[in-house]
Design an enzyme around this catalytic site. Structure first.
Site, PDB file in Angstrom:
ATOM      1  N   GLU A   1     -42.357 -18.077   2.100  1.00 26.49           N
ATOM      2  CA  GLU A   1     -41.964 -16.884   1.782  1.00 26.49           C
ATOM      3  C   GLU A   1     -42.726 -15.617   2.656  1.00 26.49           C
ATOM      4  OE1 GLU A   1     -39.797 -18.353  -2.030  1.00 26.49           O
ATOM      5  OE2 GLU A   1     -41.052 -16.606  -2.219  1.00 26.49           O
TER       6      GLU A   1
ATOM      7  N   HIS B   1     -41.367 -11.945  -3.292  1.00 22.07           N
ATOM      8  CA  HIS B   1     -40.859 -13.270  -2.818  1.00 22.07           C
ATOM      9  C   HIS B   1     -39.660 -13.040  -1.879  1.00 22.07           C
ATOM     10  CE1 HIS B   1     -42.506 -15.767  -6.159  1.00 22.07           C
ATOM     11  NE2 HIS B   1     -42.777 -14.768  -6.618  1.00 22.07           N
TER      12      HIS B   1
ATOM     13  N   HIS C   1     -45.422 -18.491  -3.196  1.00 19.81           N
ATOM     14  CA  HIS C   1     -44.353 -19.275  -2.400  1.00 19.81           C
ATOM     15  C   HIS C   1     -44.444 -19.093  -0.910  1.00 19.81           C
ATOM     16  CE1 HIS C   1     -41.735 -19.581  -5.980  1.00 19.81           C
ATOM     17  NE2 HIS C   1     -42.390 -20.327  -6.072  1.00 19.81           N
TER      18      HIS C   1
ATOM     19  N   GLU D   1     -36.961 -10.068  -4.707  1.00 19.77           N
ATOM     20  CA  GLU D   1     -36.712 -11.118  -3.701  1.00 19.77           C
ATOM     21  C   GLU D   1     -35.997 -10.459  -2.278  1.00 19.77           C
ATOM     22  OE1 GLU D   1     -37.077 -14.385  -4.086  1.00 19.77           O
ATOM     23  OE2 GLU D   1     -37.268 -14.560  -6.326  1.00 19.77           O
TER      24      GLU D   1
END
Ligand SMILES: [Zn+2]
Length: 373
Positions: A167, A257, A164, A333
């Protein structure tokens, strides 16, 4: 005053910049129009000018709820990034208010990680005799997909970042992880390279990164929903990564991420996968425990619910790796906002803290390898 975004990872649509107290802006959607939230632009001629910027389509963004408690990132020199306290969101528009101390100021969703920085970093790595840099293929727009191979141990560790593209904290993490791994004076790194071979993809979505996308590649495809059936036409980035991974197999897979909403560092594991197995469950629990000790920024109280990805489980990179290689497979994350357990009002979560977390990961990876031995 002038606003521009025609540069690496630039993104903003200027609707009206004639009144510094009502600068009307909109975030440009990724190609394909499905996702939007990343922004990155430059203001010129603003020293001492009280500004009020309105992102008029904030409420239409992919994770609009993430704007609550969010503060815009800003920099005068593109090296030191700070947060703008006067950032507010009313459910529809985001308003950013501040008076710049310099003629030029850069604003972004998060501290950017540029293509230039990546190329410099790859160059530094390539100059080390410990590293083999391999180009495993090209993105849709022809950008290189690079893998760093480090170490000659029998176990195989894959770490990838920035599926992504918005990010950017994920690529800061990779720089921290790899830099410590290459520190010949670090005993943890030395032991790791005896036990394992590392395969590291700093950026799996270079097109999306350059184009200023939040979540998709140049064709508007979310790469982390392609792992069940990637194709050269839609998702060559994933296809090339899978081919490379299958050549070595994996004893641990880490997918890095950022999360728009939760102000915490957390991990989404493979425990909800059928067939993950008791051994991997125990290894995963040990990894999380060891990571907590290695970095107080990491916690296990806050995270995703176990059923978040039920319908699309096998389309995700980390779930595909767990099922394909039977290994522990984790999605990290990091917050776009801050770590609410240890906030830094000036910077929020940023590149440096992401790097430190990457460095801290070496210890739980070592414990994992020792447990496998
Ligand atoms: Zn992500």
């Amino acid at each position: 005053m002038h606003i521009s975004s025609q540069f690496d990872s630039g993104n903003i649509e200027v609707r009206d910049a004639s009144d510094p107290q009502n600068i009307r802006l909109a975030i440009r959607p990724d190609a394909g129009g499905e996702f939007l939230q990343w922004f990155h632009f430059r203001l010129h001629g603003v020293r001492g000018v009280p500004l009020r910027l309105v992102i008029e389509n904030a409420g239409a963004c992919s994770y609009a709820e993430g704007w609550h408690g969010y503060r815009c990132a800003a920099s005068y020199d593109r090296a030191d990034w700070f947060r703008i306290p006067q950032t507010s969101y009313d459910g529809e528009q985001m308003v950013i208010e501040f008076t710049p101390e310099s003629d030029t100021v850069w604003l972004a969703y998060f501290e950017p990680y540029s293509q230039e920085r990546r190329l410099d970093f790859l160059g530094r790595c390539a100059s080390s005799p410990m590293v083999r840099v391999e180009c495993i293929g090209s993105s849709l727009q022809g950008r290189d997909l690079d893998v760093l191979h480090i170490g000659e141990g029998p176990r195989q560790i894959w770490v990838q970042a920035r599926q992504h593209p918005g990010e950017s904290m994920a690529e800061w993490f990779m720089e921290g992880f790899v830099t410590r791994l290459l520190d010949a004076a670090d005993p943890v790194a030395r032991e790791l390279l005896k036990l394992a071979s590392f395969h590291l993809i700093p950026n799996l979505n270079p097109d999306g990164s350059a184009l200023g996308h939040l979540r998709s590649n140049a064709a508007g495809v979310n790469l982390n929903r392609e792992w069940h059936a990637p194709t050269l036409e839609r998702s060559p980035e994933v296809l090339h990564a899978q081919v490379a991974m299958k050549q070595t197999g994996a004893d641990l897979f880490l997918d890095i991420h950022g999360d728009e909403t939760l102000p915490y560092v957390f991990i989404d594991g493979g425990h909800m996968l059928p067939g993950y197995g008791e051994t991997n469950l125990a290894l995963q629990a040990a990894f999380l425990d060891n990571l907590k000790r290695a970095s107080p920024d990491f916690q296990t109280e806050q995270g995703y619910a176990d059923d978040r990805f039920t319908d699309e489980m096998m389309t995700l990179g980390s779930k595909w790796a767990a099922a394909t290689f039977g290994c522990v497979s984790l999605t990290l994350e990091m917050p776009f906002k801050d770590n609410a357990n240890a906030p830094d009002p000036r910077t929020g979560w940023n590149g440096a803290r992401s790097q430190r977390l990457g460095e801290a990961f070496l210890l739980p990876v070592l414990a994992h390898l020792q447990a496998l031995a």
